[in-house]
Design a protein around this motif. Structure first.
Motif, PDB file in Angstrom:
ATOM      1  N   VAL A  87       0.854  -1.044   0.056  1.00  0.00           N
ATOM      2  CA  VAL A  87       0.078  -0.140   0.059  1.00  0.00           C
ATOM      3  C   VAL A  87       1.110   1.356   0.122  1.00  0.00           C
ATOM      4  N   ASP A  88       0.270   2.159  -0.919  1.00  0.00           N
ATOM      5  CA  ASP A  88       1.116   3.531  -0.696  1.00  0.00           C
ATOM      6  C   ASP A  88       0.124   4.488   0.312  1.00  0.00           C
ATOM      7  N   SER A  89       0.807   4.357   1.566  1.00  0.00           N
ATOM      8  CA  SER A  89       0.071   4.778   2.645  1.00  0.00           C
ATOM      9  C   SER A  89       0.153   6.350   2.445  1.00  0.00           C
ATOM     10  N   PRO A  90      -0.919   7.132   2.736  1.00  0.00           N
ATOM     11  CA  PRO A  90      -1.002   8.516   2.838  1.00  0.00           C
ATOM     12  C   PRO A  90      -0.098   9.283   3.650  1.00  0.00           C
ATOM     13  N   TYR A  91       0.194   8.544   5.038  1.00  0.00           N
ATOM     14  CA  TYR A  91       0.905   9.611   6.013  1.00  0.00           C
ATOM     15  C   TYR A  91       2.476   9.091   5.953  1.00  0.00           C
ATOM     16  N   LEU A 109       3.187 -11.589  11.025  1.00  0.00           N
ATOM     17  CA  LEU A 109       2.647 -10.390  10.140  1.00  0.00           C
ATOM     18  C   LEU A 109       3.332  -9.129  10.734  1.00  0.00           C
ATOM     19  N   ARG A 110       3.969  -8.394   9.585  1.00  0.00           N
ATOM     20  CA  ARG A 110       4.689  -7.222   9.773  1.00  0.00           C
ATOM     21  C   ARG A 110       4.094  -6.404   9.067  1.00  0.00           C
ATOM     22  N   LEU A 111       3.930  -4.948   9.834  1.00  0.00           N
ATOM     23  CA  LEU A 111       3.489  -3.859   9.046  1.00  0.00           C
ATOM     24  C   LEU A 111       4.528  -2.802   9.075  1.00  0.00           C
ATOM     25  N   ARG A 112       4.485  -2.320   7.688  1.00  0.00           N
ATOM     26  CA  ARG A 112       5.507  -1.345   7.399  1.00  0.00           C
ATOM     27  C   ARG A 112       5.416   0.170   8.278  1.00  0.00           C
ATOM     28  N   ILE A 113       6.466   0.804   8.585  1.00  0.00           N
ATOM     29  CA  ILE A 113       6.287   2.142   9.356  1.00  0.00           C
ATOM     30  C   ILE A 113       7.324   3.015   8.192  1.00  0.00           C
ATOM     31  N   PRO A 114       6.326   3.665   7.297  1.00  0.00           N
ATOM     32  CA  PRO A 114       6.917   4.618   6.435  1.00  0.00           C
ATOM     33  C   PRO A 114       8.247   5.443   6.804  1.00  0.00           C
ATOM     34  N   TYR A 115       7.911   6.310   7.933  1.00  0.00           N
ATOM     35  CA  TYR A 115       8.836   7.233   7.998  1.00  0.00           C
ATOM     36  C   TYR A 115      10.297   6.759   8.590  1.00  0.00           C
ATOM     37  N   ILE A 116      10.413   5.668   8.918  1.00  0.00           N
ATOM     38  CA  ILE A 116      11.414   4.950   9.424  1.00  0.00           C
ATOM     39  C   ILE A 116      12.039   3.810   8.229  1.00  0.00           C
ATOM     40  N   ASP A 117      11.196   3.603   7.311  1.00  0.00           N
ATOM     41  CA  ASP A 117      11.312   2.679   6.183  1.00  0.00           C
ATOM     42  C   ASP A 117      11.600   1.140   6.731  1.00  0.00           C
ATOM     43  N   LYS A 118      11.017   0.856   7.881  1.00  0.00           N
ATOM     44  CA  LYS A 118      11.129  -0.507   8.351  1.00  0.00           C
ATOM     45  C   LYS A 118      10.056  -1.022   8.838  1.00  0.00           C
ATOM     46  N   SER A 119       9.999  -2.310   9.099  1.00  0.00           N
ATOM     47  CA  SER A 119       8.587  -2.854   9.589  1.00  0.00           C
ATOM     48  C   SER A 119       8.721  -3.328  10.874  1.00  0.00           C
ATOM     49  N   ARG A 156       1.264  -2.095  19.219  1.00  0.00           N
ATOM     50  CA  ARG A 156       2.076  -1.966  17.941  1.00  0.00           C
ATOM     51  C   ARG A 156       0.984  -2.039  16.806  1.00  0.00           C
ATOM     52  N   TRP A 157      -0.057  -2.665  16.782  1.00  0.00           N
ATOM     53  CA  TRP A 157      -1.037  -2.481  15.728  1.00  0.00           C
ATOM     54  C   TRP A 157      -1.552  -0.958  15.651  1.00  0.00           C
ATOM     55  N   ALA A 158      -1.822  -0.351  16.799  1.00  0.00           N
ATOM     56  CA  ALA A 158      -2.317   0.947  16.823  1.00  0.00           C
ATOM     57  C   ALA A 158      -1.315   1.904  16.420  1.00  0.00           C
ATOM     58  N   PHE A 159       0.047   1.481  16.787  1.00  0.00           N
ATOM     59  CA  PHE A 159       1.334   2.406  16.404  1.00  0.00           C
ATOM     60  C   PHE A 159       1.521   2.401  14.785  1.00  0.00           C
ATOM     61  N   ALA A 160       1.437   0.945  14.210  1.00  0.00           N
ATOM     62  CA  ALA A 160       1.858   0.933  12.793  1.00  0.00           C
ATOM     63  C   ALA A 160       0.630   1.371  12.064  1.00  0.00           C
ATOM     64  N   PHE A 161      -0.847   1.238  12.563  1.00  0.00           N
ATOM     65  CA  PHE A 161      -1.635   1.749  11.493  1.00  0.00           C
ATOM     66  C   PHE A 161      -1.701   3.189  11.489  1.00  0.00           C
ATOM     67  N   LEU A 162      -1.431   3.820  12.561  1.00  0.00           N
ATOM     68  CA  LEU A 162      -1.402   5.262  12.389  1.00  0.00           C
ATOM     69  C   LEU A 162      -0.039   5.866  11.951  1.00  0.00           C
ATOM     70  N   ALA A 163       0.915   5.000  11.992  1.00  0.00           N
ATOM     71  CA  ALA A 163       2.068   5.498  11.105  1.00  0.00           C
ATOM     72  C   ALA A 163       1.935   5.327   9.521  1.00  0.00           C
TER      73      ALA A 163
END
Length: 397
Positions: free
Chosen positions: A80-84, A318-328, A365-372
């Motif tokens: 996903v190209d997430s908006p935030y 199941l890993r969620l990506r964190i866009p601003y640090i370019d990690k999961s 972690r789910w909440a942090f990753a979703f908001l990230a």
């Protein structure tokens, strides 16, 4: 002081594991940096640089034994190209939605706290309830004897938070109270002989929700094919300087779905849970992937245990990506333990010991990753997630 060691003996995929473990080499370490094939550790150890270098090389030896590598084996991916793209932690702190007490220890306020409650509700209603599940409630502390049976002391000794208390001795209690009063209050650096005034710990903070489930079934013989249990509890793992990493909390909420029973029962339900988790990740449109993983064993036989887990596909994350640090970050795990806990707690299926498996959901972690990925503006949230969240809010009024 800075200590520099070469990482040439390690595969690149093992660098992260070494960096994590290096935080436990010495309590005076202030910074750990991987720079190409070099590990740089800043410290103030009275033992000197030679001792720190020797300890780091011991870890490198541990992780480099054999030909086991950490090759990615991705089972599922939803890009996903997430908006935030911003620093969500900084935004949450600035807006006072979270209060950082110290690295890894937070107070959560609205709307983050509501998002956590919704996520737990969703994991129960959308995944757990698709099984014939029983809800249980567990304490936040666990008996050391129980941890001993799970091999937690030998596999993850660095994580343990022991609980103890002042001895049941009037002189000890009054002397302690008076020393605090004379010092003007509790001071972390104050030299007090607490060790002599405290008994050997009988309890520790619980590091994993499912342990209490197995403890509760000890010496029982289960009927039918097995049981499915779900519970949420506070878990605690000390991870040293690693608590500064995104989502690595000292105290966190873990919802689990636990399968105990015959091998086919556990394996089939585990496969179903993987499909349900993949469906939910795609429906919520989170940038995520599922891969074969291993636990971060802190033992000399790390390679043997980690290799066995991966080769037998006993752990998926199941890993969620964190866009601003370019990690999961790993937000859910799906585990198969074979008969390890059935043997340890004498849980029977007929004449044989039960096998176990579990699915874990790290709520924070789910909440942090979703908001990230999507930020605090609900208008930017995926439609399905936004609608389900709004429906839950109405039910909660």
């Amino acid at each position: 002081m800075e200590c520099v060691v070469s990482l040439e003996r390690l595969a690149p995929g093992q660098h992260g594991q070494l960096k994590y473990a290096a935080a436990f080499v010495d309590e005076t370490i202030t910074d750990i940096v991987i720079d190409g094939d070099t590990l740089r550790v800043t410290h103030n150890s009275p033992h000197g640089a030679d001792v720190i270098e020797s300890r780091l090389n011991r870890l490198i030896d541990r992780f480099s034994k054999g030909d086991f590598g950490f090759k990615e084996n991705i089972l599922f991916e939803h890009k996903v190209d997430s908006p935030y793209k911003g620093d969500i932690i900084a935004e949450l702190v600035e807006s006072k939605i979270i209060k950082v007490l110290e690295p890894g220890l937070f107070i959560f306020r609205e709307p983050f706290s509501s998002l956590m409650r919704f996520l737990d509700y969703a994991f129960v209603t959308r995944i757990a309830n698709r099984f014939d599940v029983k809800e249980e409630s567990y304490p936040a502390v666990i008996h050391c004897e129980t941890l001993n049976k799970t091999n937690h002391f030998t596999s993850f000794p660095e994580h343990i938070h022991f609980l103890t208390h002042l001895r049941e001795d009037l002189d000890v209690i009054e002397t302690f109270s008076q020393s605090i009063r004379e010092a003007g209050g509790w001071k972390q650096e104050e030299p007090m002989s607490l060790d002599a005034n405290m008994p050997r710990p009988k309890f520790a903070m619980n590091p994993s929700t499912c342990y209490h489930c197995y403890e509760g079934l000890q010496d029982e013989t289960l009927e039918g094919d097995g049981v499915v249990v779900t519970a949420i509890s506070k878990c605690h793992r000390f991870e040293s300087k690693n608590h500064t990493d995104f989502g690595r909390l000292l105290d966190f909420s873990m919802r689990e779905i636990i399968f105990v029973g015959k091998p086919d029962f556990v394996k089939e339900n585990r496969l179903k849970s993987i499909e349900y988790l993949k469906e939910l990740a795609a429906e919520w449109n989170v940038d995520s992937f599922m891969e074969i993983a291993n636990d971060p064993f802190f033992t000399n036989d790390f390679q043997v245990k980690a290799s066995f887990q991966r080769n037998q596909e006993m752990k998926y994350e199941l890993r969620l990506r964190i866009p601003y640090i370019d990690k999961s970050i790993a937000c859910s795990s799906v585990n198969f333990h074979s008969n390890t806990f059935g043997n340890a707690f004498n849980i029977k299926m007929g004449k044989r010991n039960a096998v176990t498996g579990c699915v874990g959901f790290g709520i924070e972690r789910w909440a942090f990753a979703f908001l990230a990925q999507y930020g605090l503006d609900q208008a930017q949230w995926p439609q399905a997630f936004r609608e389900q969240y709004a429906e839950w809010q109405q039910k909660s009024l």
